[in-house]
Design a protein around this motif. Structure first.
Motif, PDB file in Angstrom:
ATOM      1  N   GLY A 185       0.795  -1.225   0.000  1.00 57.63           N
ATOM      2  CA  GLY A 185       0.000   0.000   0.000  1.00 57.63           C
ATOM      3  C   GLY A 185       0.826   1.272   0.000  1.00 57.63           C
ATOM      4  N   THR A 186       2.151   1.149   0.111  1.00 55.24           N
ATOM      5  CA  THR A 186       3.005   2.331   0.022  1.00 55.24           C
ATOM      6  C   THR A 186       3.225   2.672  -1.448  1.00 55.24           C
ATOM      7  OG1 THR A 186       5.060   1.056   0.079  1.00 55.24           O
ATOM      8  CG2 THR A 186       4.136   1.797   2.208  1.00 55.24           C
ATOM      9  N   VAL A 187       3.801   3.834  -1.699  1.00 53.81           N
ATOM     10  CA  VAL A 187       4.050   4.296  -3.064  1.00 53.81           C
ATOM     11  C   VAL A 187       5.524   4.685  -3.192  1.00 53.81           C
ATOM     12  CG1 VAL A 187       3.498   6.077  -4.777  1.00 53.81           C
ATOM     13  CG2 VAL A 187       1.678   5.070  -3.376  1.00 53.81           C
ATOM     14  N   SER A 188       6.199   4.116  -4.190  1.00 53.53           N
ATOM     15  CA  SER A 188       7.572   4.494  -4.510  1.00 53.53           C
ATOM     16  C   SER A 188       7.532   5.579  -5.579  1.00 53.53           C
ATOM     17  CB  SER A 188       8.353   3.293  -5.034  1.00 53.53           C
ATOM     18  OG  SER A 188       8.451   2.303  -4.040  1.00 53.53           O
ATOM     19  N   VAL A 189       8.469   6.529  -5.502  1.00 48.15           N
ATOM     20  CA  VAL A 189       8.489   7.673  -6.412  1.00 48.15           C
ATOM     21  C   VAL A 189       9.890   7.861  -6.986  1.00 48.15           C
ATOM     22  CG1 VAL A 189       8.131  10.172  -6.609  1.00 48.15           C
ATOM     23  CG2 VAL A 189       6.650   8.811  -5.105  1.00 48.15           C
ATOM     24  N   GLY A 190       9.955   8.164  -8.273  1.00 49.36           N
ATOM     25  CA  GLY A 190      11.215   8.477  -8.933  1.00 49.36           C
ATOM     26  C   GLY A 190      10.946   9.426 -10.083  1.00 49.36           C
ATOM     27  N   ILE A 191      11.958   9.648 -10.924  1.00 54.82           N
ATOM     28  CA  ILE A 191      11.746  10.482 -12.110  1.00 54.82           C
ATOM     29  C   ILE A 191      11.787   9.609 -13.362  1.00 54.82           C
ATOM     30  CG2 ILE A 191      12.593  12.590 -11.033  1.00 54.82           C
ATOM     31  CD1 ILE A 191      15.195  12.264 -12.728  1.00 54.82           C
ATOM     32  N   THR A 192      11.148  10.086 -14.389  1.00 55.94           N
ATOM     33  CA  THR A 192      11.010   9.319 -15.623  1.00 55.94           C
ATOM     34  C   THR A 192      12.279   9.355 -16.478  1.00 55.94           C
ATOM     35  OG1 THR A 192      10.179  11.185 -16.901  1.00 55.94           O
ATOM     36  CG2 THR A 192       8.535   9.869 -15.693  1.00 55.94           C
ATOM     37  N   ASP A 193      12.304   8.462 -17.446  1.00 56.50           N
ATOM     38  CA  ASP A 193      13.401   8.429 -18.402  1.00 56.50           C
ATOM     39  C   ASP A 193      13.470   9.757 -19.155  1.00 56.50           C
ATOM     40  OD1 ASP A 193      15.554   7.073 -19.767  1.00 56.50           O
ATOM     41  OD2 ASP A 193      14.210   6.926 -21.490  1.00 56.50           O
ATOM     42  N   HIS A 194      12.322  10.296 -19.512  1.00 54.26           N
ATOM     43  CA  HIS A 194      12.284  11.593 -20.197  1.00 54.26           C
ATOM     44  C   HIS A 194      12.964  12.667 -19.351  1.00 54.26           C
ATOM     45  CE1 HIS A 194      10.707  14.821 -22.748  1.00 54.26           C
ATOM     46  NE2 HIS A 194      10.400  15.446 -21.623  1.00 54.26           N
ATOM     47  N   ALA A 195      12.688  12.680 -18.045  1.00 55.49           N
ATOM     48  CA  ALA A 195      13.265  13.686 -17.154  1.00 55.49           C
ATOM     49  C   ALA A 195      14.773  13.540 -17.059  1.00 55.49           C
ATOM     50  CB  ALA A 195      12.642  13.591 -15.760  1.00 55.49           C
TER      51      ALA A 195
END
Length: 125
Positions: free
Chosen positions: A23-33
């Motif tokens: 139920g947690t959420v992992s966050v990162g940046i996209t390949d485009h970014a």
């Protein structure tokens, strides 16, 4: 541009969010970014246990040619930060979808549905 994973949700500010089994959420940046930034040399992560508000800046990614804010894709509390990225930020350039920045406990998991799916994100890039 690489393939955009279909199991993630995307903010228009180029962050990705992955709902984990717990139920947690992992966050990162996209390949485009990461491609737009170039060689990443520094990452400032949000503080552990901080409360994040969707769309607000929570950290910074710096490259040899630019700096860019990291925005929270949804609201919630930071429960883990990827300290390995502080020591080796260049990993984001080679593996943007495996290089999570932080994990959070969402205030409202339904906020994920307000983010773009892979098709919508691709149409916006």
């Amino acid at each position: 541009m690489s393939t955009i994973p279909t199991d993630l949700r995307y903010a228009s500010t180029h962050e990705w969010a992955r709902l984990e089994a717990d139920g947690t959420v992992s966050v990162g940046i996209t390949d485009h970014a990461q491609e737009a930034l170039g060689d990443i040399v520094f990452i400032e992560l949000p503080a552990l246990h901080s409360e994040l508000i969707a769309a607000q800046p929570v950290g910074v990614v710096e490259s040899v040619k630019a700096a860019s804010d990291i925005h929270a894709p949804i609201s919630g509390k930071v429960i883990a930060v990827n300290e390995g990225l502080v020591d080796a930020p260049e990993g984001v350039n080679t593996h943007p979808y495996e290089s999570w920045f932080y994990r959070m406990q969402p205030n409202n998991p339904d906020e994920l549905q307000q983010l773009l799916d892979a098709e919508g994100y691709q149409a916006n890039t």
